[in-house]
Enzyme design. Structure first.
Site, PDB file in Angstrom:
ATOM      1  N   ALA A 244       0.814  -1.277   0.069  1.00 53.12           N
ATOM      2  CA  ALA A 244       0.081  -0.081   0.065  1.00 53.12           C
ATOM      3  C   ALA A 244       0.901   1.357  -0.075  1.00 53.12           C
ATOM      4  O   ALA A 244       2.015   1.257   0.040  1.00 53.12           O
ATOM      5  CB  ALA A 244      -1.006   0.029   1.158  1.00 53.12           C
ATOM      6  N   HIS A 245       0.214   2.305   0.140  1.00 53.65           N
ATOM      7  CA  HIS A 245       0.946   3.686  -0.351  1.00 53.65           C
ATOM      8  C   HIS A 245       1.791   3.947   1.076  1.00 53.65           C
ATOM      9  O   HIS A 245       1.449   3.682   2.068  1.00 53.65           O
ATOM     10  CB  HIS A 245      -0.242   4.783  -0.254  1.00 53.65           C
ATOM     11  CG  HIS A 245      -1.044   5.014   1.025  1.00 53.65           C
ATOM     12  ND1 HIS A 245      -0.691   5.764   1.997  1.00 53.65           N
ATOM     13  CD2 HIS A 245      -2.199   4.540   1.253  1.00 53.65           C
ATOM     14  CE1 HIS A 245      -1.511   5.556   2.997  1.00 53.65           C
ATOM     15  NE2 HIS A 245      -2.568   4.902   2.499  1.00 53.65           N
ATOM     16  N   ASN A 246       2.921   4.508   0.429  1.00 50.18           N
ATOM     17  CA  ASN A 246       3.940   5.015   1.583  1.00 50.18           C
ATOM     18  C   ASN A 246       4.722   3.922   2.439  1.00 50.18           C
ATOM     19  O   ASN A 246       5.289   4.266   3.269  1.00 50.18           O
ATOM     20  CB  ASN A 246       3.322   6.111   2.649  1.00 50.18           C
ATOM     21  CG  ASN A 246       3.209   7.372   1.981  1.00 50.18           C
ATOM     22  OD1 ASN A 246       2.127   7.566   1.379  1.00 50.18           O
ATOM     23  ND2 ASN A 246       4.053   8.277   1.795  1.00 50.18           N
ATOM     24  N   SER A 264       1.941   2.660   4.848  1.00 57.30           N
ATOM     25  CA  SER A 264       3.162   3.279   5.829  1.00 57.30           C
ATOM     26  C   SER A 264       3.872   2.186   6.584  1.00 57.30           C
ATOM     27  O   SER A 264       4.557   2.319   7.682  1.00 57.30           O
ATOM     28  CB  SER A 264       2.581   4.239   6.728  1.00 57.30           C
ATOM     29  OG  SER A 264       2.115   5.424   6.113  1.00 57.30           O
TER      30      SER A 264
END
Length: 348
Positions: A244-246, A264
């Site tokens: 997922a993002h980051n 994250s």
């Protein structure tokens, strides 16, 4: 796998100690449970020990010190690391897949201001967005879509039907297998306090894939909200993984199929994640952590080791808990008997 190779050639590649017959020609490689005369096979996992005494394989790569003699017309290659010896042999025998001629297929669509080196291979129906930059030796296979401002490093190979979204950066000597999607928007929404509806949050970051990374078929790696989602050098990702993002995946990490990393997550270097593991968001994982298959991680892991379970625990504790849980039905029966006897005593 069909081959035609002499025992002496095999021994030159693998090294080790040659035992038994040397007049052997190998014309196939099979797992030890399926090998027949004329095949080479290998043994390095005790789960397959029952097959070693009965295999008809003409050559078996075995661990040094294994207490068994080859049959007549059979050879053993005793090696300190049979797995490593097999890998050397397979590398020698594997078909070479280098691009024989660099060309751009006439059906490819290439937008303006794209930097293409002389040595690039682009197959049919590839689409490349504007301002993208490619280094020499890149191979992009059929039906792949590469959006704007993408950078791809030397000798990287993109298999058919991939989608590389805008601003993605992929390093040197990477492999991206079919169906992978890199750089799609992260899963970010603002929930309304009034009616529970969702408003999309713009995802303005990108994805950075460092050198020598492999990304399996149908794996998805989302762009960052801001900054970068990063997969660091030497990491190998299996099929059907979601990052997922980051997220930041540390160098030389191995991730097996159907694993999921929430937003994250940061992992250290040299981690190993078994199939179907899941990590909650905003966690930090130390270097050299091993998560066994189907583990679920709800809190960060601060020291290296092997972990298992959901929630994940140090493996010895997790196995003890599993052993107790397997005995719960019998323990429940025993408890019921004890309660009945205590009740009878109370009623006397």
């Amino acid at each position: 796998m069909k081959v035609q190779i002499s025992l002496n050639q095999i021994f030159e590649i693998t090294g080790g100690e040659l035992l038994g017959s040397t007049n052997v020609v190998i014309n196939g490689i099979q797992g030890i449970e399926d090998a027949v005369q004329g095949d080479l096979t290998f043994f390095y996992n005790d789960k397959y020990s029952k097959y070693l005494p009965v295999t008809d394989a003409s050559c078996v790569i075995i661990p040094l010190g294994t207490n068994i003699e080859p049959k007549p017309n059979q050879a053993f290659i005793a090696h300190k690391s049979p797995h490593e010896a097999l890998v050397h042999l397979l590398n020698y025998l594997s078909p070479k897949t280098e691009v024989s001629s660099y060309k751009v297929h006439p059906t490819a669509i290439i937008e303006s201001n794209v930097s293409l080196p002389e040595h690039i291979h682009i197959e049919a129906h590839v689409t490349i967005g504007k301002d993208s930059i490619f280094q020499p030796g890149v191979s992009i296979m059929a039906n792949t879509t590469i959006m704007d401002n993408v950078k791809i490093g030397k000798n990287t190979k993109i298999y058919p039907n991939c989608v590389i979204h805008s601003d993605t950066e992929i390093g040197d000597n990477c492999i991206v297998y079919s169906g992978a999607v890199i750089g799609a928007d992260g899963f970010g929404y603002l929930e309304s306090d009034l009616d529970g509806s969702y408003t999309k949050i713009p995802q303005l970051g990108n994805v950075v894939i460092e050198n020598h990374v492999e990304i399996g078929a149908n794996t998805t790696i989302d762009r960052a909200l801001i900054g970068s989602t990063r997969v660091m050098q030497g990491t190998k990702i299996d099929n059907l993984v979601h990052i997922a993002h980051n997220c930041e995946i540390g160098p030389n990490t191995a991730i097996a199929a159907q694993s999921g990393f929430s937003g994250s997550v940061r992992t250290g270097k040299n981690c190993k994640f078994g199939g179907q593991i899941g990590l909650a968001g905003h966690l930090e994982i130390a270097d050299e952590v091993v998560l066994l298959a189907q583990s679920g991680v709800s809190k960060g892991i601060s020291k290296k080791g092997v972990y298992f379970g959901s929630p994940a625990k140090e493996v010895q504790l997790a196995f003890k808990i599993e052993a107790v849980m397997r005995n719960l039905p019998e323990m429940y029966k025993d408890l019921a008997i004890i309660k009945k006897k205590l009740s009878e005593i109370d009623n006397q």
